[in-house]
Design a protein around this motif. Structure first.
Motif, PDB file in Angstrom:
ATOM      1  N   PRO A 176      -5.836   7.212  12.399  1.00  0.00           N
ATOM      2  CA  PRO A 176      -5.613   8.592  12.849  1.00  0.00           C
ATOM      3  C   PRO A 176      -5.510   9.598  11.704  1.00  0.00           C
ATOM      4  O   PRO A 176      -5.159   9.253  10.577  1.00  0.00           O
ATOM      5  N   ILE A 217      -4.673   8.799  19.849  1.00  0.00           N
ATOM      6  CA  ILE A 217      -5.629   8.766  20.973  1.00  0.00           C
ATOM      7  C   ILE A 217      -7.015   9.223  20.516  1.00  0.00           C
ATOM      8  O   ILE A 217      -8.037   8.621  20.877  1.00  0.00           O
ATOM      9  N   GLU A 218      -7.057  10.270  19.705  1.00  0.00           N
ATOM     10  CA  GLU A 218      -8.344  10.792  19.229  1.00  0.00           C
ATOM     11  C   GLU A 218      -9.082   9.780  18.355  1.00  0.00           C
ATOM     12  O   GLU A 218     -10.316   9.812  18.253  1.00  0.00           O
ATOM     13  N   ALA A 219      -8.312   8.870  17.724  1.00  0.00           N
ATOM     14  CA  ALA A 219      -8.931   7.904  16.810  1.00  0.00           C
ATOM     15  C   ALA A 219      -9.334   6.606  17.508  1.00  0.00           C
ATOM     16  O   ALA A 219     -10.036   5.784  16.902  1.00  0.00           O
ATOM     17  N   GLN A 268     -13.079   5.182  17.456  1.00  0.00           N
ATOM     18  CA  GLN A 268     -13.857   5.873  16.422  1.00  0.00           C
ATOM     19  C   GLN A 268     -14.254   4.879  15.317  1.00  0.00           C
ATOM     20  O   GLN A 268     -13.444   4.101  14.840  1.00  0.00           O
ATOM     21  N   GLU A 311      -1.261  12.307  19.881  1.00  0.00           N
ATOM     22  CA  GLU A 311      -2.550  12.998  19.959  1.00  0.00           C
ATOM     23  C   GLU A 311      -3.525  12.447  18.918  1.00  0.00           C
ATOM     24  O   GLU A 311      -4.704  12.190  19.222  1.00  0.00           O
ATOM     25  N   ALA A 312      -3.047  12.270  17.681  1.00  0.00           N
ATOM     26  CA  ALA A 312      -3.923  11.794  16.610  1.00  0.00           C
ATOM     27  C   ALA A 312      -4.381  10.366  16.871  1.00  0.00           C
ATOM     28  O   ALA A 312      -5.551  10.017  16.611  1.00  0.00           O
ATOM     29  N   GLN A 350      -4.157  13.068  27.573  1.00  0.00           N
ATOM     30  CA  GLN A 350      -5.618  13.103  27.420  1.00  0.00           C
ATOM     31  C   GLN A 350      -6.301  12.142  28.399  1.00  0.00           C
ATOM     32  O   GLN A 350      -7.260  11.442  28.047  1.00  0.00           O
TER      33      GLN A 350
END
Length: 231
Positions: free
Chosen positions: A107, A220-222, A225, A217-218, A172
């Motif tokens: 993240p 989940i976004e990662a 990826q 948040e960080a 999210q």
């Protein structure tokens, strides 16, 4: 002296004179013998100087050494900066990617956070291999996560320190189970609820609400990826 006295006077014999002399000498020595003490040695002034000279020299030497050490200490004061460990998470994630069947989460957390650890471990007692990272936040709190594709209830309970479930939370579009114990909070993303890569992710720590939300948040976004390879 009268004639009578002369008649009564008898000159002492040699033996009697010697005996009297010995009695006289014994009387002179009597006090010393009665005291039972041997004569005490007397040191001369030069002998005293020779005995005390090494001690004085030692005291002077110790004093000089103390002054030298004190001067060195003042010349090299301790730094005001406290060392904090900061692992290279992307680099460690790249190495872990070589052995996992999923992309390890890496993240993008705030720059003033530091990573305490970033590691790939095998939990033999639960038969689970785990990718995990932990951070110290700017407020000097802790938040971290663990990710695996081999999760089981025993491993989840260990990661959450047996904290009881208190509800669910959706972030999210992903539904997390919430567990809380004291000042620690955990969000568990079960593999069945993870529509991104199907891994189980446990996020937890004692960070405040704002920092904890930043971490979630960080993370989940990662998820899912691709991790760049190390050059």
């Amino acid at each position: 002296m009268t004639d009578r006295d002369q008649d009564d006077y008898t000159e002492p014999t040699k033996h009697e004179d010697e005996a009297g002399l010995w009695r006289h000498l014994e009387d002179d020595d009597a006090p010393s013998a009665a005291a039972g003490e041997s004569p005490k040695p007397q040191l001369t002034q030069s002998q005293v100087k020779r005995l005390t000279a090494p001690m004085i020299g030692m005291i002077i030497t110790m004093g000089v050494l103390s002054l030298v050490l004190l001067a060195l200490w003042f010349m090299n004061p301790e730094p005001d900066v406290t060392y904090s460990r900061d692992e290279n998470v992307p680099e460690a994630a790249s190495w872990a990617a070589g052995v996992t069947e999923y992309e390890p989460i890496s993240p993008q957390v705030p720059e003033d956070w530091s990573a305490n650890y970033a590691r790939w471990e095998t939990r033999a007692e639960h038969g689970v291999q785990v990718w995990e990272v932990g951070y110290t936040t700017a407020a000097v709190n802790f938040v971290g996560f663990a990710q695996t594709d081999q999760a089981n209830p025993a491993w989840v309970n260990e990661e959450t320190r047996q904290a009881p479930a208190t509800g669910t939370e959706t972030v999210q579009g992903l539904e997390f189970e919430v567990r809380e114990e004291g000042d620690r909070r955990y969000l568990v993303l079960d593999a069945e609820q993870n529509t991104i890569d199907g891994t189980t992710v446990v996020i937890g720590g004692d960070a405040g609400e704002e920092e904890f939300s930043q971490a979630v948040e960080a993370i989940i976004e990662a998820i899912g990826q691709e991790v760049p390879e190390n050059e």
